[in-house]
Design a protein around this motif. Structure first.
Motif, mmCIF file in Angstrom:
data_model
loop_
_atom_site.group_PDB
_atom_site.id
_atom_site.type_symbol
_atom_site.label_atom_id
_atom_site.label_comp_id
_atom_site.label_asym_id
_atom_site.label_seq_id
_atom_site.Cartn_x
_atom_site.Cartn_y
_atom_site.Cartn_z
ATOM 1 N N ASP A 173 -4.199 6.472 33.643
ATOM 2 C CA ASP A 173 -5.033 7.555 34.181
ATOM 3 C C ASP A 173 -6.610 7.506 33.676
ATOM 4 O OD1 ASP A 173 -6.519 9.950 34.039
ATOM 5 O OD2 ASP A 173 -4.899 11.217 33.001
ATOM 6 N N SER A 174 -7.305 7.467 34.713
ATOM 7 C CA SER A 174 -8.679 6.732 34.362
ATOM 8 C C SER A 174 -9.466 7.499 33.289
ATOM 9 C CB SER A 174 -9.344 6.516 35.656
ATOM 10 O OG SER A 174 -9.538 7.939 36.522
ATOM 11 N N SER A 189 1.426 7.218 44.023
ATOM 12 C CA SER A 189 1.412 7.577 42.675
ATOM 13 C C SER A 189 2.154 8.831 42.479
ATOM 14 C CB SER A 189 -0.007 7.604 41.828
ATOM 15 O OG SER A 189 -0.847 8.411 42.755
ATOM 16 N N ASP A 245 -14.317 7.455 44.081
ATOM 17 C CA ASP A 245 -13.709 8.393 45.262
ATOM 18 C C ASP A 245 -12.241 9.138 45.143
ATOM 19 O OD1 ASP A 245 -12.610 8.679 47.793
ATOM 20 O OD2 ASP A 245 -12.308 6.666 48.200
ATOM 21 N N GLU A 300 -5.989 2.437 38.473
ATOM 22 C CA GLU A 300 -5.164 2.909 39.500
ATOM 23 C C GLU A 300 -3.726 3.576 38.679
ATOM 24 O OE1 GLU A 300 -5.419 4.051 42.866
ATOM 25 O OE2 GLU A 300 -3.411 4.597 42.193
ATOM 26 N N ILE A 301 -3.847 4.990 39.001
ATOM 27 C CA ILE A 301 -2.647 5.506 38.478
ATOM 28 C C ILE A 301 -1.327 5.082 39.159
ATOM 29 C CG2 ILE A 301 -2.554 7.565 39.872
ATOM 30 C CD1 ILE A 301 -2.527 9.169 36.961
ATOM 31 N N THR A 354 -11.073 -1.496 47.139
ATOM 32 C CA THR A 354 -12.514 -1.960 47.829
ATOM 33 C C THR A 354 -13.580 -1.985 46.974
ATOM 34 O OG1 THR A 354 -11.554 -0.205 49.555
ATOM 35 C CG2 THR A 354 -13.777 -1.389 49.963
ATOM 36 N N LEU A 387 -11.978 2.880 51.921
ATOM 37 C CA LEU A 387 -13.075 2.977 52.409
ATOM 38 C C LEU A 387 -13.498 1.540 52.721
ATOM 39 C CD1 LEU A 387 -14.653 5.009 49.542
ATOM 40 C CD2 LEU A 387 -14.370 5.679 51.651
ATOM 41 N N ARG A 434 -2.963 0.237 52.988
ATOM 42 C CA ARG A 434 -2.027 1.146 52.463
ATOM 43 C C ARG A 434 -2.181 2.451 52.931
ATOM 44 N NH1 ARG A 434 -1.852 2.199 46.216
ATOM 45 N NH2 ARG A 434 -3.528 3.470 46.684
ATOM 46 N N SER A 455 -3.978 5.621 51.394
ATOM 47 C CA SER A 455 -4.766 5.035 50.076
ATOM 48 C C SER A 455 -6.328 5.425 50.627
ATOM 49 C CB SER A 455 -4.829 3.427 50.125
ATOM 50 O OG SER A 455 -5.570 2.895 51.007
ATOM 51 N N PRO A 498 -13.196 4.535 38.779
ATOM 52 C CA PRO A 498 -12.048 5.133 38.313
ATOM 53 C C PRO A 498 -10.615 5.216 39.261
ATOM 54 C CG PRO A 498 -13.667 6.611 38.405
ATOM 55 C CD PRO A 498 -14.091 5.507 38.752
ATOM 56 N N PHE A 499 -11.065 4.885 40.454
ATOM 57 C CA PHE A 499 -10.005 5.471 41.536
ATOM 58 C C PHE A 499 -9.614 4.362 42.412
ATOM 59 C CE2 PHE A 499 -12.089 9.539 39.988
ATOM 60 C CZ PHE A 499 -10.931 9.878 39.210
ATOM 61 N N GLY A 507 -7.321 3.240 44.533
ATOM 62 C CA GLY A 507 -6.671 3.101 45.936
ATOM 63 C C GLY A 507 -6.317 1.533 46.294
ATOM 64 N N SER A 508 -7.103 0.899 47.314
ATOM 65 C CA SER A 508 -6.729 -0.130 47.954
ATOM 66 C C SER A 508 -7.680 -1.205 47.314
ATOM 67 C CB SER A 508 -6.971 -0.266 49.415
ATOM 68 O OG SER A 508 -8.245 0.055 49.707
HETATM 69 C C1 LIG Z 1 -9.098 8.339 47.721
HETATM 70 S S1 LIG Z 1 -8.286 7.104 47.006
HETATM 71 C C2 LIG Z 1 -9.416 5.779 46.556
HETATM 72 C C3 LIG Z 1 -9.766 4.932 47.656
HETATM 73 C C4 LIG Z 1 -10.339 3.478 47.253
HETATM 74 N N1 LIG Z 1 -11.926 4.125 47.225
HETATM 75 C C5 LIG Z 1 -10.409 2.649 48.283
HETATM 76 O O1 LIG Z 1 -11.450 2.653 49.140
HETATM 77 O O2 LIG Z 1 -9.321 2.085 48.707
HETATM 78 C C6 LIG Z 1 -8.010 7.703 45.193
HETATM 79 C C7 LIG Z 1 -6.889 7.033 44.525
HETATM 80 O O3 LIG Z 1 -6.894 7.256 43.028
HETATM 81 C C8 LIG Z 1 -5.695 7.397 42.503
HETATM 82 N N2 LIG Z 1 -5.989 8.328 41.449
HETATM 83 C C9 LIG Z 1 -5.578 9.728 41.520
HETATM 84 N N3 LIG Z 1 -5.753 10.195 40.075
HETATM 85 C C10 LIG Z 1 -6.045 9.012 39.303
HETATM 86 C C11 LIG Z 1 -6.092 9.137 37.937
HETATM 87 N N4 LIG Z 1 -6.429 10.182 37.081
HETATM 88 N N5 LIG Z 1 -6.428 7.678 37.427
HETATM 89 C C12 LIG Z 1 -6.403 6.812 38.141
HETATM 90 N N6 LIG Z 1 -6.316 6.629 39.499
HETATM 91 C C13 LIG Z 1 -6.062 7.887 40.187
HETATM 92 C C14 LIG Z 1 -4.790 7.655 43.587
HETATM 93 O O4 LIG Z 1 -3.334 7.241 43.524
HETATM 94 C C15 LIG Z 1 -5.335 6.996 44.883
HETATM 95 O O5 LIG Z 1 -5.008 5.829 44.944
#
Ligand SMILES: C[S@@+](CC[C@H](N)C(=O)[O-])C[C@H]1O[C@@H](n2cnc3c(N)ncnc32)[C@H](O)[C@@H]1O
Length: 406
Positions: A119-120, A149, A138, A342-343, A326, A298, A292, A295, A320-321, A323-324
């Motif tokens: 968890d970020s 997740s 994001d 990434e959670i 980026t 972006l 993915r 995901s 903090p998030f 995803g893939s």
């Molecule tokens: C909108 S996506 C981000 C996409 C990323 N910007 C990209 O270009 O690939 C949000 C991501 O945040 C992750 N996520 C959600 N809650 C989280 C948390 N509390 N801590 C870490 N990651 C988290 C999700 O599993 C998801 O993969």
């Protein structure tokens, strides 16, 4: 999803079978449908509805607002003036953040970055204050998307906003003075978060990124932009060097698409000033580029632009998030240090790093076409067609000067 029942709770209205919703509607003269609308959106009624509701529930507007958590300027001023008296009543509700340990696990490392699983918010709590140069976030948009997740992406409105406020507060703490925070979200959520951001950081821009993300919705405007909020810690950014963009030209005849009036000779050959509307960021839809499903990947072009604008080589970037991944890929390619989180599973990110040379080619392709009014190919085509270029203007100016002298 809407808010939880704050309006109904404030008025002691029970919606369930056998409850008093219909009776209250009759007493107040406000239809059930409208009461439900106020409740779902946590909206404080105004005008006649407010008067009737206050009288039917025997409640003042002030108490109603406080119970709904909709504090206006008078309430805020009253709280400020009575801060010492109120503190003992509220301090036990406000968590103190003292947790240098994190249970986020280091998943993998590169020369420049570290990716954690967990968890970020937990990871953020363990990061030193004033240590990060650039944060890009994001988060999930609370649109009931199913992520690998399996996080809950369908929170009550106020819960989602509170969750965002938690990690935003920690992000502001870890940002270096002069550091930048970019927040990518739907306009609806970013609008709700601005006043909280403004309590700690300085507003720079609301950037509208022109990407269509849903089908047209009946009786609504067609949603066609994401909001990219840009804040800094302190009164100005320590780093700000935006790229300059090429002039938009017709793909067939190479004539400019906008009318730049008689200012051709004043145009900067290194390109056009970046505005706060970005129309050239591609959505990532093609299977080949989509790492993915679910995901919400972006474009590398977006992160290249942000990282270029608000950081220098060797700076530390945090997203903090993951995803893939980026942001992490863009940071690595651009020589920035990075911390990621990434959670859910991170195999997609790791796999992506194993193909880093392909990503480098994509990034080089973007960068080849910026910081020049006309990239080479366009300049050649325009000259072939007798259209002006920076070189032709310069030559003309020189010839005029020589004429004037002779
Ligand atoms: C909108 S996506 C981000 C996409 C990323 N910007 C990209 O270009 O690939 C949000 C991501 O945040 C992750 N996520 C959600 N809650 C989280 C948390 N509390 N801590 C870490 N990651 C988290 C999700 O599993 C998801 O993969």
């Amino acid at each position: 999803m809407g808010y939880s029942n704050q309006f109904f709770k404030a008025l002691s209205i029970r919606e369930e079978k056998g409850g008093n919703l219909a009776t209250f509607a009759k007493q107040s003269g406000v239809p059930v449908k409208k009461l439900k609308y106020y409740n779902k959106n946590n909206i404080v009624p105004t005008g006649t509805d407010l008067k009737n509701i206050m009288s039917a529930a025997n409640i003042s507007e002030l108490l109603l607002r406080i119970k709904m958590g909709r504090l206006d300027k008078d309430i805020i001023e009253a709280i400020q003036e009575n801060a010492e008296a109120i503190l003992p009543l509220i301090e036990t509700h406000v968590p103190t953040i003292e947790s240098p340990m994190t249970n986020c696990k280091l998943e993998f490392k590169t020369n420049l970055g570290e990716l954690y699983r967990g968890d970020s918010y937990e990871l953020l709590k363990s990061i030193e204050s004033d240590s990060i140069d650039l944060i890009f976030a994001d988060p999930p948009f609370n649109l009931a998307v199913i992520y690998p997740s399996e996080i809950n992406d369908s929170l009550r409105t106020e819960k989602y906003i509170h969750w965002c406020q938690e990690w935003i507060k920690e992000s502001a703490r870890v940002l270096k003075p002069g550091g930048s925070l970019f927040l990518w979200n739907l306009p609806k959520w970013n609008a709700a978060l601005t006043s909280y951001l403004e309590s700690m950081l300085t507003f720079r821009h609301w950037i509208g990124v022109d990407i269509k993300y849903s089908l047209p919705i009946q009786k609504r405007l067609y949603p066609s932009h994401y909001s990219l909020l840009y804040y800094v810690k302190g009164d100005k950014p320590k780093t700000f060097h935006p790229d300059r963009l090429t002039m938009d030209v017709c793909s067939k005849c190479y004539a400019e698409l906008k009318d730049y009036g008689g200012y051709k000779d004043k145009m900067n050959p290194t390109g056009i000033n970046m505005t706060d509307i970005w129309t050239d960021i591609p959505p990532v839809r093609h299977r080949k580029y989509k790492r993915r499903e679910g995901s919400n990947e972006l474009s590398l072009k977006l992160l290249d632009r942000i990282i270029e604008m608000a950081s220098n080589k060797g700076d530390l970037v945090f997203d903090p998030f993951g995803g893939s991944g980026t942001t992490y890929m863009a940071a690595e390619l651009k020589g920035r240090k990075w911390i990621g989180c990434e959670i859910g599973p991170s195999d997609v990110i790791q796999e992506r790093f194993s193909l880093i040379n392909d990503e480098r080619k994509i990034l080089d392709g973007y960068r080849k076409n910026i910081n020049s009014l006309f990239p080479e190919k366009i300049r050649v085509e325009r000259e072939k067609r007798g259209l002006w270029t920076c070189e032709t203007i310069r030559k003309k100016k020189k010839a005029n000067q020589l004429d004037e002298k002779s």
